[in-house]
Each structure stands twice: as structure tokens, then as C-alpha cells.
Design a protein around this motif. Structure first.
Motif, mmCIF file in Angstrom:
data_model
loop_
_atom_site.group_PDB
_atom_site.id
_atom_site.type_symbol
_atom_site.label_atom_id
_atom_site.label_comp_id
_atom_site.label_asym_id
_atom_site.label_seq_id
_atom_site.Cartn_x
_atom_site.Cartn_y
_atom_site.Cartn_z
ATOM 1 N N SER A 129 0.895 -1.349 0.062
ATOM 2 C CA SER A 129 0.023 0.092 -0.036
ATOM 3 C C SER A 129 0.861 1.164 -0.082
ATOM 4 O O SER A 129 0.497 2.361 -0.684
ATOM 5 N N ASP A 130 2.023 1.236 0.736
ATOM 6 C CA ASP A 130 2.918 2.280 0.658
ATOM 7 C C ASP A 130 3.706 2.569 -0.657
ATOM 8 O O ASP A 130 3.600 3.838 -1.141
ATOM 9 N N LEU A 131 3.881 1.349 -1.272
ATOM 10 C CA LEU A 131 4.317 1.535 -2.653
ATOM 11 C C LEU A 131 3.348 2.080 -3.541
ATOM 12 O O LEU A 131 3.522 3.037 -4.338
ATOM 13 N N ALA A 132 2.113 1.715 -3.602
ATOM 14 C CA ALA A 132 0.993 2.072 -4.230
ATOM 15 C C ALA A 132 0.776 3.686 -3.962
ATOM 16 O O ALA A 132 0.285 4.497 -5.048
ATOM 17 N N ALA A 133 0.902 4.092 -2.962
ATOM 18 C CA ALA A 133 0.866 5.481 -2.546
ATOM 19 C C ALA A 133 1.878 6.319 -3.438
ATOM 20 O O ALA A 133 1.591 7.528 -3.417
ATOM 21 N N MET A 134 2.885 5.609 -3.709
ATOM 22 C CA MET A 134 4.027 6.322 -4.356
ATOM 23 C C MET A 134 3.726 6.175 -5.757
ATOM 24 O O MET A 134 4.425 6.653 -6.816
ATOM 25 N N GLY A 135 2.998 5.365 -6.564
ATOM 26 C CA GLY A 135 2.570 5.135 -7.738
ATOM 27 C C GLY A 135 3.729 3.877 -8.114
ATOM 28 O O GLY A 135 3.711 3.790 -9.605
ATOM 29 N N ALA A 136 4.094 3.295 -7.576
ATOM 30 C CA ALA A 136 5.031 2.354 -7.778
ATOM 31 C C ALA A 136 4.692 0.887 -8.170
ATOM 32 O O ALA A 136 3.724 0.528 -7.429
ATOM 33 N N ARG A 137 5.396 0.207 -9.045
ATOM 34 C CA ARG A 137 4.983 -1.053 -9.198
ATOM 35 C C ARG A 137 5.968 -2.013 -8.248
ATOM 36 O O ARG A 137 7.078 -1.757 -8.298
ATOM 37 N N PRO A 138 5.268 -2.946 -7.839
ATOM 38 C CA PRO A 138 6.179 -3.830 -6.688
ATOM 39 C C PRO A 138 7.116 -4.805 -7.403
ATOM 40 O O PRO A 138 6.752 -5.151 -8.447
ATOM 41 N N GLN A 139 8.219 -5.014 -6.751
ATOM 42 C CA GLN A 139 9.091 -5.797 -7.554
ATOM 43 C C GLN A 139 9.602 -6.930 -6.604
ATOM 44 O O GLN A 139 9.449 -8.139 -7.050
ATOM 45 N N CYS A 140 9.989 -6.598 -5.527
ATOM 46 C CA CYS A 140 10.519 -7.772 -4.665
ATOM 47 C C CYS A 140 10.455 -7.330 -2.938
ATOM 48 O O CYS A 140 10.017 -6.334 -2.834
ATOM 49 N N TYR A 141 10.737 -8.183 -2.209
ATOM 50 C CA TYR A 141 10.668 -7.511 -0.759
ATOM 51 C C TYR A 141 11.596 -8.510 0.020
ATOM 52 O O TYR A 141 12.043 -9.581 -0.109
ATOM 53 N N THR A 142 12.262 -7.772 1.071
ATOM 54 C CA THR A 142 13.033 -8.767 2.055
ATOM 55 C C THR A 142 12.124 -8.917 3.365
ATOM 56 O O THR A 142 11.210 -8.193 3.664
ATOM 57 N N LEU A 143 12.476 -9.922 4.250
ATOM 58 C CA LEU A 143 11.614 -10.258 5.340
ATOM 59 C C LEU A 143 12.665 -10.645 6.413
ATOM 60 O O LEU A 143 13.436 -11.158 6.615
ATOM 61 N N ASN A 144 12.243 -9.794 7.608
ATOM 62 C CA ASN A 144 13.100 -10.177 8.926
ATOM 63 C C ASN A 144 12.052 -10.783 9.762
ATOM 64 O O ASN A 144 10.994 -10.042 10.272
ATOM 65 N N ILE A 145 12.330 -11.752 10.473
ATOM 66 C CA ILE A 145 11.400 -12.471 11.581
ATOM 67 C C ILE A 145 12.111 -12.806 12.563
ATOM 68 O O ILE A 145 13.321 -13.340 12.508
ATOM 69 N N ALA A 146 11.744 -12.082 14.023
ATOM 70 C CA ALA A 146 12.447 -12.408 15.199
ATOM 71 C C ALA A 146 11.208 -13.470 15.706
ATOM 72 O O ALA A 146 10.102 -12.884 15.956
#
Lengths: 326, 326
Positions: free
Chosen positions: B74-91
Motif C-alpha cells: 500500500s505504501d508503494l501504491a501511494a508512491m505510484g510504484a510497481r512492486p518488484q520484490c521484498y525482504t523479510l526479517n522475522i524475530a
């Protein structure tokens, strides 16, 4: 005891860190935007540190910040990447004082200047648990030139930067598990544990030259095993060739039982890499240019095992190798 | 009760999520590498969620994963961006079962397919505290075209996608703070709270058209205030024009005291944006193409305040506005 609202806290304490990061918009937007460079690939890495697990919690906040940033920069260095910017996620207990956060920001600021990076964005939340910190670092490499763990070839020489074992002995010194040693030596070892020196300049210079690279975080033997396994080959490590500081050399001479820690201990954050045999002379030249020792410690061989040999060529047993975070 | 070593756990459960992400190297390297596209800027956003703070902890792990991913999208959408990939940190606490992690990964996988993104890397650590999750999402926009909060101009019309208030009432329903309502309505509201629909397609279509944009996470009034403040102008919001679902409309009619929550409640993850007045007809056309309501709710004016008017044009008081996470 001053505690301000989360939003104000972020703005006041962290926004100055984003100055100079054109796309961070003073941290007021939903996301950071920055231009990409033509003919370069993007490199992304991320690490999380938890109080009581990855650090004690009573360290100076500046040091915690710098270590968090530097372990990420070390990962970029292992890929040959030039650091560009980073994002920061902080989960803080409600008891955390503004002063802690201010000192934490001081640490970030000091290393931003040193490594030429800026804060691009982040998130700040409260937690009923321990301080939990995540940095995601972004850098770039010439297109197609990222260093990988998996490129080692049979006959490659294995080199390592700096000296090995200091950080592991620093941790032992902190926990009172080392024999008595001079204060100055103790301080130097602890400093190596607390404040890694990511080999960013070396990493950049190794693109197009090294066949495989990794940063020594799990331990020299364990990280060499990572290279060997992903490259589907074996490796021979000559224990007597492993570069040692004066402090570590003295410890290993006085207490031979520390040898295993000296080889398997982690947190050095030096670069371990392989190059074709005919590149070794160029590495000596590079070491001179960077004022950083680059030492040949073994070679890549056919097979599937990592063998550690003593000065007489006899195989040493290292147990499972590697240092695992609690 | 099966608990495997951290390294094996990551490899086995999360590595399949990285398939198709060329530069993630099956999560075996120090960092992810991916090519950048010419003439596009990179957009990076990150969010952290803590059990007991941002979610209860007993939700299905699939839902927790999808919400975490979607608030970032949703934050990417608010910038008009096309999503590409993500990183994940899990504790994770040491008591976390593999099953929880597997179901968490299922949720990620479902949304990866839906939004065309892959896992590029991450970090998995243990914590003595609550489950703490960070996603950093990376996307891109045509160069120089990122939407920002700060571009609103006097005379702009303010529009919002979808319907507003459902998520806030869903949260109230979960905590037992709503008057009795039909089961189907209750389920729909809770679903809106638990599983946001990031307006990714809309965001991309708004680049080059919208002057300012933000996703509605803090609440409609608070987020409009963010646009007004960063754009150095005022805004008028017509409460009666705010788009409502049938469920919310029925609640507001039966219980007028809920009006404040209907305007200030958060977590809708719709896009709130401004366009020049002569672009409003094009927005109606776009709404048709996307099958997503886009409703004009006010306009940008000279001044420094956000005024909320009722159907008769009288000003409503909204208190401090916005919904603050505990």
C-alpha cells in the motif's frame, strides 16, 4: 525522563540522518525514492539484532548502531557492492529514553559520514519485548559483476583480509572466559568484537577478479564451508597460514586449547575470497594500495569437504565449526 | 512439536518463496542482486509489526503475513510504484512451532502470486520477546514520476478510492465495541480490517496525473492533514461525500455517535489523492476501468487547516483526528 510521541520522536531524532538523501523526503513520505544508475545492479541485504541475543543491551547505544550498520555493510562488501543508503526499523520498549535514541542516532551519523551512506526511510514502533533493530542496506555493483559464494573453481587460491580470531577472543574476554592478558590487548580484542570494520573498499576492488567471496561472520571454517558447498567443490585451509594479530598470536602460544576458537570463532567481518592462482601477485599489490593485509590461507580442491591442515600437513578436527548466535 | 535449527528452518520453509527471484540466489548468498530498469526510479518502503501491538498474535499466520506484505504494498501504491520484490526479517520466540512459520509462508506465497513479487532475502533470529516482523518492499516508478504527499495545489480536487471506515469498524467489532449487527456485515468489516486491499493498480495509473497521494492508514482526516501540511496548503473535506459501504452506512445511521470513528478511524489502506479539477472526469473513466470507486470528497484550499464540513456546510470537530497504534 522525556518521552515524546512516536511521530515527533522519529522526526526530531532521525530526520537529520536523512539529510542529503534526496529521495528520503525528510522521512515525511510513504517511501523513499532514488534514481538507479545505468549499467549497475542493485544489491540488498538486511540484518536484525535483538537485545539479549545479538548484543547485551547495556553497550553504548552508539556502538550498537554502528555494529548493526556495519554488519550490513559487510554483507554488501562480500557482494562487491558500493553502499548507497539504508532503511532502519526500530522496535523500542516504552521505557526507552529519548537519550538512548539520540545516542543511537549519533552512532548512525558517525558511520554514515564514514561510509558515505544516508538513511532513506524506516519505521519506529513500540514493543513489550526487547529492543529489536533491523537495517536493510542497499548498494550497487557493475552489472553482472556481483561477487557470489558459489563461483569458486578448483585450483583457486583462498585469501582472507585483515586478521582472524580477534573478535571471538574479544567476546571471550567480555564474558571472562580468557586467561589474564594485558589491559591494552584486552581492549583491542573487545573493540574488534564490538566494532567490525566492513571491507567495503576491498569488496569493490574484487569485482571482476574474485571468483567467490563471503564475509567471515559465522567463523573462518564455517564460512569457507559455505563457499565450498555452494561452489560444489572442496577446500584445504592451512591453519598456520591464517593471519593473526600480535594479541591473538600471544594467546594461541600461551594457551594452545584456544586454537579451535581461533579458527571457528565468528564476527571477524573480514572478507574470505578465492582468486585464480595467477591473480595472487595482484592481490599483494592491492593489499598495499588498501593498507590491508590479504593473506593466502589455502586452496580450492576437487571433492566436497573442507580440510584444515596444521603446519606439518596433518588434518585438524574442528568439530561442527562455526559460531552460532544463541 | 518440531523445531529445527535456524539455518535449516529458513532454507526449508522460506527458500521456495524466493524461486523466480533471479537475484535471490535461493537465499544462500549474503545479499540479493537484481537488475534495475532504465528510466525508472527505485522506491523503498518498510514496516514492522509486533505481536500484541500491531496484531493480537492468535490470528491465522497466513493473515498476519498477508497484512504485513500488503501494508508495504500500500505504501508503494501511494508512491505510484510497481512492486518488484521484498525482504523479510522475522524475530521468533523459541516456542514458535514450525507449523506457524509454514502457515506464515503460505500467506506470503499466496500474495506473492497475486501481486507479482518475490522474496529477495531476509534474516531470521530468535527473540525472548514477541514475534516481530519486518518487510521491506522495493518497487519502481517511471523516472521522476513518484507520487508524493507534498504536491497538492490550491484548487485541486481531493479523491479517495473504495470505501472508508470499514476497517476501523472491523476493529471495533473484533473488540466487542460495536452495537449488535448481522453476522455477514460483521464478517465483512472484520475482513476489511484484517486483509487490506493495496491499491497497486490505481497507484501506477495515477503517476503523471495526481499531484499528491497517500494511503489511508492513520485515518482519512489525519492523512489528509499529512498532505495539507507537506503541501503547505489547507483542505476542505465534505463528510457527507465520503464513500461508505452499505455496512458502514447502516451503522452510521443507527448510531450517529460512530461518525467520528467513520472519519478518523484508520487502516483502510485506500488511496487519498489530489488532481487538478479538469482531471476529475478522467478519474471517473479510470474508476470504471479498475472497477474501483473513486470519489471526490473535497478540495485543496489556501490556508493551513483541514476543515471537515457536514452536509449543511457546517464545520465538524474531529478532535485530534487519526488513530494511533498503541
Amino acid at each position: 525522563m522525556t518521552k515524546t510521541g512516536e511521530f515527533e520522536r522519529i522526526k526530531r531524532i532521525l530526520a537529520p540522518l536523512a539529510v542529503g538523501s534526496a529521495g528520503a523526503f525528510d522521512l515525511t513520505d510513504d517511501a523513499a525514492v532514488f534514481p538507479t544508475e545505468p549499467d549497475r545492479d542493485l544489491v540488498v541485504t538486511t540484518d536484525t539484532m535483538v537485545a539479549g541475543v545479538h548484543f547485551i543491551g547495556t553497550e553504548p547505544p552508539q556502538l550498537i548502531a554502528r555494529k548493526l550498520l556495519r554488519v550490513n555493510l559487510s554483507d554488501l562488501a562480500a557482494m562487491g557492492a558500493r553502499p548507497q543508503c539504508y532503511t532502519l526499523n526500530i522496535a523500542l520498549p516504552s521505557t526507552t529514553e529519548d537519550e538512548w535514541l539520540e545516542q543511537f542516532a549519533e552512532g548512525l551519523e558517525a558511520d554514515q559520514g564514514r561510509f558515505g551512506i544516508t538513511l532513506a526511510g524506516g519505521d519506529s514502533v513500540s514493543t513489550p519485548g526487547p529492543v529489536t533493530l533491523t537495517v536493510t542496506a542497499i548498494g550497487s555493483v557493475p552489472r553482472g559483476q556481483a561477487l557470489r559464494r558459489s563461483g569458486a573453481r578448483i585450483g583457486d587460491r583462498i585469501l582472507v583480509s585483515g586478521t582472524i580470531g580477534d573478535a571471538a577472543f574479544g567476546l571471550l574476554a567480555l564474558t571472562g572466559a580468557l586467561p589474564p592478558l594485558p589491559d591494552a590487548a584486552r581492549d583491542r580484542l573487545i573493540e574488534r568484537y564490538r566494532l567490525p570494520q566492513p571491507r567495503v573498499a576491498l569488496g569493490e576492488r574484487l569485482t571482476g577478479i574474485a571468483h567467490a567471496a563471503i564475509d567471515v561472520s559465522d567463523g573462518l571454517v564455517a564460512d569457507l564451508r559455505h563457499i565450498a558447498e555452494t561452489s560444489a567443490c572442496g577446500a584445504v585451509l592451512r591453519a598456520a597460514a591464517v593471519p593473526r594479530s600480535e594479541d591473538v598470536r600471544a594467546l594461541l602460544q600461551s594457551t594452545p586449547s584456544l586454537q579451535e576458537t581461533g579458527l571457528a570463532g565468528g564476527d571477524d567481518y573480514e572478507l574470505l575470497f578465492t582468486v585464480a592462482a595467477d591473480r595472487v601477485p595482484a592481490m599483494a599489490e592491492l593489499a598495499g594500495q588498501l593498507s590491508l593485509p590479504l593473506t593466502e590461507v589455502g586452496e580450492i580442491v576437487d571433492g566436497a569437504s573442507v580440510r584444515v591442515l596444521d603446519a606439518a600437513g596433518r588434518e585438524l578436527k574442528i568439530g561442527s565449526g562455526g559460531w552460532v548466535h544463541r
